[in-house]
Motif scaffolding. Sequence first.
Motif, mmCIF file in Angstrom:
data_model
loop_
_atom_site.group_PDB
_atom_site.id
_atom_site.type_symbol
_atom_site.label_atom_id
_atom_site.label_comp_id
_atom_site.label_asym_id
_atom_site.label_seq_id
_atom_site.Cartn_x
_atom_site.Cartn_y
_atom_site.Cartn_z
ATOM 1 N N CYS A 1 -24.350 15.806 -1.561
ATOM 2 C CA CYS A 1 -23.947 15.349 -2.891
ATOM 3 C C CYS A 1 -24.407 16.392 -3.920
ATOM 4 O O CYS A 1 -25.576 16.748 -3.964
ATOM 5 N N CYS B 1 -21.881 8.629 -2.244
ATOM 6 C CA CYS B 1 -23.312 8.872 -2.087
ATOM 7 C C CYS B 1 -24.077 7.553 -2.243
ATOM 8 O O CYS B 1 -23.868 6.826 -3.214
ATOM 9 N N CYS C 1 -26.732 8.068 -5.548
ATOM 10 C CA CYS C 1 -26.334 8.131 -6.964
ATOM 11 C C CYS C 1 -24.937 7.583 -7.230
ATOM 12 O O CYS C 1 -24.538 7.435 -8.379
#
Length: 316
Positions: free
Chosen positions: A9, A53, A56
Amino acid sequence: MPEIECVPCYLCGSTDWRERYPATIPYEEAAADWSAYRCTSAGYGLHHTIVQCRQCGLVYTNPRWLGGEILHNYEVVEDDLYLQEREGRVLTFRHHLQPLQLVTGPPAGRRLLDVGCYTGVFVEIAADAGWDAWGVDPSSWAVGEARGAGLQVVEGTLASAGFPAEHFDVITMWDVIEHVSNPAFELREAHRLLRPGGTLVVHTMDIDSLFARTMGRRWPWLMEMHLYYFSQATLRQMVEQAGYQVISSAPQGRYTRMGYLVTRVRAFSRPVAWVMGRVVEAVHLQEVAVPINLGDLFTLYARKTPWAAESPAGPD
Ligand SMILES: [Zn+2]
């Protein structure tokens, strides 16, 4: 066949993701050529695995073609349909320029850079409005078109174009950030090229919009050429990490000619497009511009803060 890569990410660095939308094309059969990378590509619904992800919430394509292979596709792209749909883009960009100037103030010869400017439609509109307008794009065909029209456009990327630091008052990215292999790097590059207090403008799709959530896997923007599916929250976070202060973030649609809209509807339903086409023709609406705002596109404005961003890591 190009190589594929798995990427972490680029917002938080985590490699802990879950599959959000499974691939609809097997990697070995994917269109590994430029036809899927045209702006007017009709490859709706065809894409690789899209993950989210777990740390986040950033949504992105993973795995994907190696970054260099993707850039090469944009370098060789040619798109005559884009020239035909020029009208709709002119109208859209004219409408984008008004709110932009409310944030930046009047042009008065100040310097603006449009990243991923393609054939230079926005560069031309900004120049006409009084900006010292520049563009940069990796497609040599598109840059040739732009230069042929007398526009100041450089072939390459933000990192390779050779612009001096703190050179621009405004940097715009219209429907570009979802295509680049490392958006965090692009935002830091833009930060390097903006003068302190300069304005960054980013327009992209919103995966958290009501329309995107309602459509789910049928949301038309799930496409092979899109590597990142931001929400207003994840883009804001990435922009702030790159050294900007967000001024505003809100849905902003686009304009299209009725005639072009009919050709797009045909991809979803031939009967509906046929009826629409007859009506549009009967009352001579082909050239009429219609606003399209499903709430799934948004524009974020940010200001370069006086403090320095982290030094850029490599493009990958
Ligand atoms: Zn993350």
